[in-house]
Design a protein around this motif. Sequence first.
Motif, PDB file in Angstrom:
ATOM      1  N   SER A   9      22.449  96.411  11.342  1.00  0.00           N
ATOM      2  CA  SER A   9      22.435  97.703  12.047  1.00  0.00           C
ATOM      3  C   SER A   9      21.363  98.630  11.486  1.00  0.00           C
ATOM      4  CB  SER A   9      23.803  98.372  11.939  1.00  0.00           C
ATOM      5  OG  SER A   9      24.787  97.635  12.626  1.00  0.00           O
ATOM      6  N   VAL A  21      17.837  97.289  12.566  1.00  0.00           N
ATOM      7  CA  VAL A  21      17.601  97.488  13.995  1.00  0.00           C
ATOM      8  C   VAL A  21      17.357  98.967  14.289  1.00  0.00           C
ATOM      9  CG1 VAL A  21      18.641  97.379  16.293  1.00  0.00           C
ATOM     10  CG2 VAL A  21      18.858  95.430  14.729  1.00  0.00           C
ATOM     11  N   GLU A  22      18.164  99.834  13.702  1.00  0.00           N
ATOM     12  CA  GLU A  22      18.003 101.272  13.909  1.00  0.00           C
ATOM     13  C   GLU A  22      16.638 101.755  13.416  1.00  0.00           C
ATOM     14  OE1 GLU A  22      20.224 105.472  12.640  1.00  0.00           O
ATOM     15  OE2 GLU A  22      21.231 103.539  12.329  1.00  0.00           O
ATOM     16  N   VAL A  27      13.938 100.536  15.947  1.00  0.00           N
ATOM     17  CA  VAL A  27      13.993 101.287  17.204  1.00  0.00           C
ATOM     18  C   VAL A  27      13.491 102.717  16.998  1.00  0.00           C
ATOM     19  CG1 VAL A  27      15.514 102.213  18.988  1.00  0.00           C
ATOM     20  CG2 VAL A  27      15.822  99.862  18.187  1.00  0.00           C
ATOM     21  N   ASP A  28      13.848 103.342  15.898  1.00  0.00           N
ATOM     22  CA  ASP A  28      13.373 104.694  15.607  1.00  0.00           C
ATOM     23  C   ASP A  28      11.852 104.737  15.516  1.00  0.00           C
ATOM     24  OD1 ASP A  28      15.906 105.737  15.572  1.00  0.00           O
ATOM     25  OD2 ASP A  28      16.107 105.749  13.388  1.00  0.00           O
ATOM     26  N   ARG A  31      11.718 100.624  20.895  1.00  0.00           N
ATOM     27  CA  ARG A  31      12.407  99.550  21.615  1.00  0.00           C
ATOM     28  C   ARG A  31      12.204  98.219  20.892  1.00  0.00           C
ATOM     29  NH1 ARG A  31       7.353 100.028  23.980  1.00  0.00           N
ATOM     30  NH2 ARG A  31       6.349  98.034  24.546  1.00  0.00           N
ATOM     31  N   VAL A  88      21.383  93.890  18.793  1.00  0.00           N
ATOM     32  CA  VAL A  88      20.146  94.028  19.561  1.00  0.00           C
ATOM     33  C   VAL A  88      20.429  93.935  21.055  1.00  0.00           C
ATOM     34  CG1 VAL A  88      17.844  93.086  19.969  1.00  0.00           C
ATOM     35  CG2 VAL A  88      18.773  93.130  17.659  1.00  0.00           C
ATOM     36  N   HIS A 128      21.370  97.260  22.540  1.00  0.00           N
ATOM     37  CA  HIS A 128      20.169  98.091  22.712  1.00  0.00           C
ATOM     38  C   HIS A 128      19.402  97.676  23.962  1.00  0.00           C
ATOM     39  CE1 HIS A 128      16.124  99.662  22.055  1.00  0.00           C
ATOM     40  NE2 HIS A 128      15.681  98.418  22.035  1.00  0.00           N
ATOM     41  N   LYS A 144      21.192  98.605  27.309  1.00  0.00           N
ATOM     42  CA  LYS A 144      21.069 100.040  27.637  1.00  0.00           C
ATOM     43  C   LYS A 144      19.697 100.350  28.227  1.00  0.00           C
ATOM     44  CE  LYS A 144      24.407 101.739  24.231  1.00  0.00           C
ATOM     45  NZ  LYS A 144      24.606 102.497  22.973  1.00  0.00           N
ATOM     46  N   ARG A 145      18.667  99.585  27.801  1.00  0.00           N
ATOM     47  CA  ARG A 145      17.320  99.741  28.351  1.00  0.00           C
ATOM     48  C   ARG A 145      17.173  99.047  29.694  1.00  0.00           C
ATOM     49  NH1 ARG A 145      13.117  97.055  25.779  1.00  0.00           N
ATOM     50  NH2 ARG A 145      11.734  98.237  27.131  1.00  0.00           N
TER      51      ARG A 145
END
Length: 262
Positions: free
Chosen positions: A46, A49-50, A53-54, A58, A100, A103, A106-107
């Motif tokens: 987590s 991945v965070e 993405v930050d 993506r 993942v 994420h 949601k995209r």
Amino acid sequence: MSEKFLKEGHTVIATSLEIESLKSLAEVYDRCERESIDINDEESISETVEKVVDKFGRIDILINNAGVPAVGALLDIDLETAQRCVNTNVFGTLKVSKIVGLHMAKRGKGKIVNIGSVMGYASTPWAGIYALSKAATHSMSDTLRMELKPFGVQVIVVAPGAIKSNFATAGAKLVHVPEDSLYISVSKYIIGRASASHAPGSTSTDKFAAHVVKKILDPVSPKYITFGQSSWLFFVFYYLPVFIRDFVLSKMFGVGMIRIQN
């Protein structure tokens, strides 16, 4: 495959439990980022991945390529080795895919690529635990593909055949045939099973990566990418009657040479 993606002009976030192992790749390519991750630890996944993405906004493609070998007769194999293989190859892949995949869903876009094996099509003597883990990876990917399709996420299985890599070397170091094993008379076949992918004619990593990356980058990727020396043979085994498959594989891996000890 990381290097091939980089050569194609893509940004790659290469991950490993031992981040120093990625140093040479990052030094050559400016678009290569390194991150430490433990795929058996959901918190570690987590956090990584965070962080990605930050920074980049993506994740377009996830390659689940972490793997642990396990070679030996099922009656002999150390259970700790077996559990490590399954935990990494199956549950590690699932843990990363869950985080993942959410994420990507949601995209409304993304690809999850799970590295399976031709062993997921047909198990052989002396590699039952590894085959078990890869068959589970195939099955899990099939379900994930159907469940994520409504959200625009593709799930692809890569099933390599015999590929020249360090994976076989790692597997050979773990092989141990106990002196009281029922299979001591065919120990050379068991030990040789670990390095089978290094046999003459094995596919080079460059050729394998070029083929697989091209397929992954297609707008619509194949559900299964089966490639590498002998991969066609295992694909055939999948459809053969069981008694024929058992006969051929037993002969290939020395089962008929077992000598019963009184």
